[in-house]
Every structure is written in structure tokens, then in C-alpha cells.
Enzyme design. Structure first.
Site, PDB file in Angstrom:
ATOM      1  N   PHE A 153       0.848  -1.188   0.000  1.00 58.64           N
ATOM      2  CA  PHE A 153       0.000   0.000   0.000  1.00 58.64           C
ATOM      3  C   PHE A 153       0.886   1.240   0.000  1.00 58.64           C
ATOM      4  O   PHE A 153       1.803   1.363   0.815  1.00 58.64           O
ATOM      5  CB  PHE A 153      -0.895  -0.032   1.232  1.00 58.64           C
ATOM      6  N   ASN A 172      -2.931   1.653  11.111  1.00 61.97           N
ATOM      7  CA  ASN A 172      -3.697   2.053   9.931  1.00 61.97           C
ATOM      8  C   ASN A 172      -4.137   0.762   9.258  1.00 61.97           C
ATOM      9  O   ASN A 172      -3.575   0.345   8.248  1.00 61.97           O
ATOM     10  CB  ASN A 172      -2.850   2.906   8.989  1.00 61.97           C
ATOM     11  N   PRO A 173      -5.138   0.088   9.838  1.00 59.40           N
ATOM     12  CA  PRO A 173      -5.527  -1.229   9.332  1.00 59.40           C
ATOM     13  C   PRO A 173      -6.342  -1.089   8.053  1.00 59.40           C
ATOM     14  O   PRO A 173      -6.847  -0.006   7.731  1.00 59.40           O
ATOM     15  CB  PRO A 173      -6.400  -1.779  10.461  1.00 59.40           C
TER      16      PRO A 173
END
Length: 310
Positions: A100, A194-195
Site C-alpha cells: 500500500f 492504519n488497518p
């Protein structure tokens, strides 16, 4: 410095190439076409964007391969995948396919964790679901006396995180944020996460995210995307010392649900919602309750929530 592109338009200047690239990127829907064109040129030239802008006032030619990279970006391949790097706070991180790409709004979440860590001498901090390692790296670099840990499940993302975190001395573990670090229970001063939190049916609008960010890093589980955020909160409660600080990023529409989640759990007190740089509710924090402020069990849950929420 990269040599000029012999295959380009005869006599074409860097300025003309940047203008053409910006027009092409704008037509493709890239949000910041001129800046992206300059960043691509800077990447190829091994120069700063400022230097590229200065060269654009001269007769300097465009760098070799510039048009090829512009074509990739016009196809909405993330800029960071093309250059292999992402900027996060004061850091330059290695990124690419399988991880990500850190977003600017997450810098606000990192700041909250950093501020909390600075309030504790020699703090012990963990980043749950670290991805590229952005938050953990920021904490390690900005709080030098911190002992920083990070957890990541994806093998591909773990490889990128290892590259970014090893030079900073962060303790990186490949594991599930729901069960990781069992041997460290009740020992951390700060837990940050920050899942993945996007709901199952909410496909991102941007092609860069929808087509290139790994699904494992996007979707939080369940129709509301709250399964992994809820799991991160449970793990944080397990890992924190009494009085320890937890902060978690979420979608702006999830702010009320996350606040209710923490407020309804007797493990948490002082639940707060935090705005990002665009004044959107981007993160929620809580303090791990101590024994002395344990709530009275007979107290109605409604009044407990009213007391905890800001």
C-alpha cells in the site's frame, strides 16, 4: 545525469516535453499532471524538482525514456510505483507492487503517535499492520529513544517494510495483527494502526488504488469494513500498559462507529476523534484504562458513553 532522449522530437526542449506530458496526464485524469510530469523528469535526471523547473527555462532536452514513463503514468500506474519511492513526513520510503502506498492523511496519524511517544521516557511503540513501514519509520526517526516494533502479515508488504525499517532498528514481525506479539502483552506505551478498513462493496474511485493497491491492504472485512479495525482495537487493549495510548486511522464515515466501539469497551477511556489536514475525521484515539478508573459495572452504558466521548 541521464542523457537526452535521442528518440524524442528533434530539438524538443525539456519545457516543451513537460508541457506535453502535463497535457497528456491531465487528459488521462491524473490529479496533479504538471507536478507528476516534473517528478518523472526529476527521477530520470537524478535531480530535484526545483532543478527540473530551473532547467525548463533553458534549452535543456528532456531525459531519455521520459515519454515512456509518462505513458505509464497516463495509464494510472501509481507515480510511486514508477519511481520506486514515496515521501512520508521527513522520509523517503521504498515502495512498489504488493504494498500500500502511504497517503498524506496518514501523516496526521503518525503525528499523534509521535506526540504520545514523546510524552514517555524511552517509550515502547508498535505499529499494527505496518504495510511499507511508514508510521513505524516515522516514529523511529522522530523519537530516537523509542523502542519501535511493527507487524505485517503480507509477505510482499513485509519485504518492503523490511527494506525501509531495518536501517532504523525497528523490530519487524511477520504476523497477523489479531494475534501477534503475544509475548509482549501489557508492555507497550503506544499502539498505532492504519488497518485495512474499506467496506467490501466500496471499491476505490482512483484507478491507482483500485487496480494497484493490494486488496489485502484495503478491505477491512464485513459490509462495514470494521472487522480488522475492531481486531486492532482488541489487540491494542491487550498490548498496552495501563494509561497507554492507542490511535487508529479509519475512513471519515467510520468515525462515529469507531468512537462507539472504543467507548463501549471498558478497556478504554478518553476516546477522541481527530481531524486530518483536510478537516475530515481521520483517526480515533483512546487511553488504556487503569485499575483506579475502572467504571462502576452497574452504571448504564449510555451514560458511560456520554462521559467518555468528547
Amino acid at each position: 545525469m541521464t542523457k537526452a532522449n535521442p528518440a524524442g522530437t528533434a530539438g524538443e526542449t525539456l519545457d516543451a516535453a513537460l508541457r506535453s506530458a502535463a497535457a497528456r496526464l491531465a487528459e488521462a485524469g491524473v490529479p496533479s499532471p504538471r507536478v507528476d510530469a516534473e517528478l518523472l523528469a526529476a527521477h530520470l535526471l537524478g535531480e530535484t524538482v526545483g532543478r527540473v523547473r530551473a532547467l525548463a527555462f533553458t534549452d535543456a532536452p528532456p531525459p531519455e525514456g521520459f515519454s515512456d514513463l509518462v505513458a505509464e503514468r497516463a495509464a494510472r500506474v501509481p507515480l510511486q510505483h514508477i519511481t520506486g519511492k514515496a515521501h512520508f513526513r521527513y522520509l523517503e520510503l521504498a515502495v512498489g507492487p504488493g504494498v500500500f502506498v502511504p497517503r498524506p492523511e496518514t501523516e496526521t496519524v503518525a503525528q499523534l503517535a509521535i506526540d504520545a511517544a514523546r510524552r514517555t521516557p524511552s517509550p515502547k511503540v508498535v505499529d499494527l499492520g505496518t504495510g511499507s513501514g511508514a508510521i513505524a519509520a516515522a516514529v523511529a526517526s522522530e523519537v530516537p529513544d523509542a523502542e519501535v516494533h511493527a507487524v505485517e502479515l503480507s509477505p510482499l508488504a513485509y519485504a518492503w517494510a523490511e527494506r525501509n525499517l531495518a536501517p532504523l532498528g525497528v523490530h519487524l514481525v511477520q504476523g497477523d495483527l489479531r494475534t501477534a506479539l503475544g509475548e509482549h502483552s501489557a508492555s507497550f506505551d503506544v499502539v498505532v494502526s492504519n488497518p485495512p478498513y474499506i467496506p467490501a462493496e466500496a471499491v476505490p474511485n482512483e484507478p491507482e488504488a483500485a487496480e494497484h493497491d493490494p486488496a489485502m491492504a484495503l478491505y477491512g472485512g464485513g459490509a462495514d469494513g470494521m472487522e480488522l479495525p475492531a481486531a486492532a482495537a482488541r489487540t491494542a487493549a491487550r498490548l498496552l500498559v495501563p494509561g497507554g495510548y492507542f490511535v487508529m486511522e479509519h475512513a471519515e464515515v467510520q468515525a462515529p462507529a469507531v468512537a462507539r466501539l472504543l467507548a463501549a469497551d471498558p478497556a478504554w477511556t478518553d476516546v477522541r476523534t481527530h481531524l486530518d489536514l483536510n478537516d475530515r475525521p481521520r483517526a480515533t484515539s483512546g487511553i488504556r484504562r487503569t485499575v483506579t478508573d475502572e467504571p462502576v459495572r452497574e452504571e448504564p452504558m449510555a451514560s458511560t458513553r456520554e462521559r467518555m466521548l468528547p
